[in-house]
Scaffold this motif. Structure first.
Motif: not given
Length: 252
Positions: A156-180
């Motif tokens: 996912l390439i986005t302008y959304g910082a982790p404080v705005y995107r991380l909870s959405l990603l983790k609450e929607s599905c079961m992911w392991s998330v890395k950030l670049h």
């Protein structure tokens, strides 16, 4: 690229994109072009035979560049029939490229576990601009999770910082998330001096606020979340460990 007068809220509506592509047919890449992202794509989708899905493809040349780089099966979807018809005509002689009109909230034509990787440059952001944004974004993410193979990656390439995107990603599905992260395009159409090596992940805590310690506040970057689909056995094991860590153990 002229954005026109409608507010960004229109980005979440199909009629906006049909109208836009009817009047603006020149190729346009949102956020980043393939050469800038290629090192990261190579890292997480290293095999050129892997099946790739590009959501919200628009009239970008990103997928063409992927095929020119050796990828053999790149499927592209977009909600706009106008742009899909144009791209089907443009690439009718490129068997490695497929273009399908689909709503990313319902990709039922694809079976579960169909793709090794899904690439999203701004589609989630667009959906978050529309009505019922949270519900629609969750539906989109759940569909992406469904069509990915176990251990498949959603980039996912986005302008959304982790404080705005991380909870959405983790609450929607079961992911392991890395950030670049990658610097936004400069005025000359190429990325500025790297703030950080693209392939080097940023330390990511649960809240996402640790990123400010590394990059500072409001860095001029695009955030790239690499979300790996957790296999069922691993998910159950993690839930089991979490249950143990949060319970009181009474030893005999």
């Amino acid at each position: 690229m002229t954005l026109g007068t409608p507010s960004t809220q229109a980005y979440g509506e199909p009629w906006y994109w049909d109208n836009r592509y009817s009047h603006e047919s020149a190729p346009f890449d949102w956020y980043q072009k393939y050469p800038a992202l290629a090192p990261l794509i190579h890292l997480y989708a290293p095999h050129r035979h892997q099946r790739i899905l590009v959501v919200g493809c628009g009239n970008s040349v990103f997928s063409e560049d992927m095929v020119n780089d050796g990828y053999e099966d790149v499927v592209n979807v977009d909600i706009s029939s106008v742009v899909i018809e144009a791209m089907q005509t443009k690439y009718s002689n490129r068997q490695q490229l497929k273009y399908i009109k689909l709503d990313v909230r319902d990709m039922s034509p694809f079976q579960a576990g169909s793709f090794d990787a899904v690439i999203d440059k701004g589609t989630l952001d667009s959906i978050l601009c529309g009505n019922n944004s949270r519900q629609n974004a969750t539906q989109m993410l759940q569909e992406i999770w469904r069509v990915l193979k176990d251990k498949g990656v959603y980039i996912l390439i986005t302008y959304g910082a982790p404080v705005y995107r991380l909870s959405l990603l983790k609450e929607s599905c079961m992911w392991s998330v890395k950030l670049h992260v990658i610097a936004k395009f400069g005025s000359e159409g190429s990325s500025e001096q790297p703030i950080r090596e693209l392939t080097n992940p940023v330390l990511l805590e649960e809240s996402g606020r640790s990123v400010e310690d590394v990059l500072g506040k409001n860095p001029d970057v695009h955030y790239i979340y690499v979300c790996t689909k957790l296999i069922v056995a691993l998910v159950l094991w993690c839930l089991y460990l979490d249950t143990i860590s949060h319970s009181d153990l009474n030893w005999p």
